[in-house]
Write an enzyme that holds these catalytic residues in place. Structure first.
Site, short mmCIF file in Angstrom:
data_model
loop_
_atom_site.label_atom_id
_atom_site.label_comp_id
_atom_site.label_asym_id
_atom_site.label_seq_id
_atom_site.Cartn_x
_atom_site.Cartn_y
_atom_site.Cartn_z
N ASP A 133 -12.31 -15.64 6.32
CA ASP A 133 -12.64 -14.61 5.41
C ASP A 133 -14.13 -14.54 5.13
O ASP A 133 -14.58 -15.22 4.05
CB ASP A 133 -11.70 -14.91 4.11
CG ASP A 133 -11.98 -13.72 3.10
OD1 ASP A 133 -11.79 -13.99 1.88
OD2 ASP A 133 -12.62 -12.73 3.47
N GLU A 167 -19.02 -8.50 -1.02
CA GLU A 167 -17.68 -8.01 -1.07
C GLU A 167 -16.70 -8.78 -2.08
O GLU A 167 -15.93 -8.46 -2.73
CB GLU A 167 -17.12 -7.97 0.38
CG GLU A 167 -15.72 -7.39 0.36
CD GLU A 167 -14.39 -8.25 0.11
OE1 GLU A 167 -14.51 -9.42 -0.01
OE2 GLU A 167 -13.39 -7.60 0.15
N GLU A 168 -17.01 -10.19 -1.93
CA GLU A 168 -16.08 -10.99 -2.81
C GLU A 168 -16.21 -10.68 -4.22
O GLU A 168 -15.68 -11.26 -4.99
CB GLU A 168 -16.60 -12.44 -2.42
CG GLU A 168 -15.96 -12.74 -0.78
CD GLU A 168 -14.46 -12.62 -0.70
OE1 GLU A 168 -13.85 -12.51 -1.63
OE2 GLU A 168 -14.31 -13.18 0.36
N HIS A 283 -9.92 -18.39 0.30
CA HIS A 283 -10.64 -18.47 -0.58
C HIS A 283 -10.92 -20.17 -0.88
O HIS A 283 -11.43 -20.34 -2.22
CB HIS A 283 -10.32 -17.83 -1.98
CG HIS A 283 -10.81 -16.21 -1.88
ND1 HIS A 283 -10.63 -15.34 -2.69
CD2 HIS A 283 -11.14 -15.40 -0.75
CE1 HIS A 283 -11.14 -14.26 -2.27
NE2 HIS A 283 -11.58 -14.42 -1.22
N1 DTR Z 1 -10.29 -8.70 -0.56
C1 DTR Z 1 -10.21 -9.44 0.88
C2 DTR Z 1 -8.94 -10.09 1.20
C3 DTR Z 1 -7.75 -9.20 1.22
C4 DTR Z 1 -6.61 -9.11 0.43
N2 DTR Z 1 -5.84 -7.87 0.84
C5 DTR Z 1 -6.51 -7.51 1.99
C6 DTR Z 1 -6.19 -6.17 2.64
C7 DTR Z 1 -7.02 -5.90 3.67
C8 DTR Z 1 -8.22 -6.61 4.06
C9 DTR Z 1 -8.58 -7.63 3.29
C10 DTR Z 1 -7.72 -8.11 2.20
C11 DTR Z 1 -11.08 -10.54 0.46
O1 DTR Z 1 -10.53 -11.58 -0.09
O2 DTR Z 1 -12.29 -10.64 1.13
ZN ZN Z 2 -12.07 -13.00 0.32
ZN ZN Z 3 -12.68 -10.75 3.15
#
Ligand code: DTR
Ligand code: ZN
Ligand code: ZN
Ligand code: CA
Length: 313
Positions: A133, A167-168, A283
């Site tokens: 991630d 993004e986070e 994370h």
């Molecule tokens: N928001 C993303 C992780 C995440 C959670 N659900 C989805 C669905 C589709 C793509 C990403 C994600 C992160 O923590 O960066």
């Molecule tokens: Zn993330």
């Molecule tokens: Zn992510």
């Protein structure tokens, strides 16, 4: 301009190997051959992940927004793209009192009024190196961009790749990018493909169900591999496709799962471990290069290239 897949994909569903097809016509000379997407070497994608891991290790253990590790990640990706002939732009923004950066890479050529974009966030959380991630998405689109260069690919449409910052913190970089597009420039983006977590260690194969053309393209690709897919439901709106979708751009993407647990029914089709999270290092500090499933990363990297080629021809 509407999204469409090439005649080959529409007719045959999936082309998973490198072939040059000359679609004969009933009369007259054969039209120009359609180039199929190359295989993306997963070893190359993993080499990029190793670099991102080294960057995190050398910079306090993370690649988070506003930290040295993120800047170094941008510099690493940008250098590869510049050397490969892309036109790169670094877009600055501020979030939580720190300067953030989006890296945009345009492949010269193609119709500037018909743009196909692929993007991934490059930042990690502060608690770890962020290899799944989202080093996986970032490395997969980087290697796809490098494959475009190696192939000297000249599609009808214009190709643009993007690595998002912050993004986070709440999709800050991608939202900044979309908000700063004029309405005219926004209308030129035919589609945006998002790749955020595509190598989870206990992977699922999830397809975004936003734009039907893009959704079908990925489902057909996986059907051609004999791999079942499910609709992505864990995160509607939780990644960088959301600002594009809100602006009316057709979006799609792939996801291998985060903190939700894999069911026995999902193990039956995908393997792995039931009752365990798709990514139990989500994370966390253990989201390192050993937190990646190579098969999922390989399949999804190839799917990135397939979609980029099919949507841009
Ligand atoms: N928001 C993303 C992780 C995440 C959670 N659900 C989805 C669905 C589709 C793509 C990403 C994600 C992160 O923590 O960066
Ligand atoms: Zn993330
Ligand atoms: Zn992510
Ligand atoms: Ca591959």
């Amino acid at each position: 301009m509407k999204l469409s897949v090439s005649g080959r994909a529409a007719a045959t569903g999936v082309v998973a190997s490198v072939t040059l097809l000359v679609c004969g016509s009933i009369a007259g000379a054969a039209p120009a051959p359609l180039a199929a997407a190359p295989d993306i070497p997963v070893a190359n994608v993993k080499a990029h992940l190793t670099q991102l891991q080294s960057i995190a290790t050398a910079n306090g253990g993370n690649r988070a927004h506003g930290r040295a590790g993120y800047q170094a990640s941008v510099n690493f990706v940008k250098a590869k793209l510049d050397a490969a002939g892309f036109t790169t732009t670094v877009q600055q923004f501020t979030a939580s009192g720190r300067t953030g950066y989006n890296l945009i890479a345009d492949w010269p050529g193609g119709d500037p009024d018909q743009i196909v974009m692929a993007g991934s966030h490059l930042d990690s959380v502060t608690s770890g190196p962020g290899i799944n991630d989202n080093g996986t998405g970032s490395a997969a689109i980087l290697e796809t961009a490098l494959a475009v260069s190696r192939a000297g690919y000249q599609p009808t449409k214009h190709l643009r790749f993007a690595w998002w910052g912050a993004e986070e913190l709440g999709l800050v970089g991608s939202r900044h990018y979309v908000n700063n597009l004029s309405a005219t420039d926004r209308s030129k983006i035919d589609g945006y493909l998002n790749f955020d977590m595509i190598g989870s260690p206990n992977p699922g194969y999830f397809v975004y169900d936003d734009d039907p053309v893009i959704e079908k393209l990925f489902k057909d690709y996986y059907a051609g591999l004999g791999v079942a897919t499910e609709i992505e439901t864990e995160g509607d709106g939780r990644s960088d496709h959301a600002p594009f979708k809100s602006a009316g751009v057709p979006v799609g993407g792939l996801f291998t799962g985060a903190s939700r647990t894999k069911t026995a029914a999902q193990v039956a089709k995908w393997g792995g471990t039931s009752g365990q999270a798709f990514d139990r290092c989500y994370h966390s500090s253990c989201d390192t290069t050993s937190n990646v499933n190579d098969t999922a990363l390989d399949r999804n990297s190839d799917a990135v290239a397939y979609a980029v080629w099919e949507l841009s021809e």
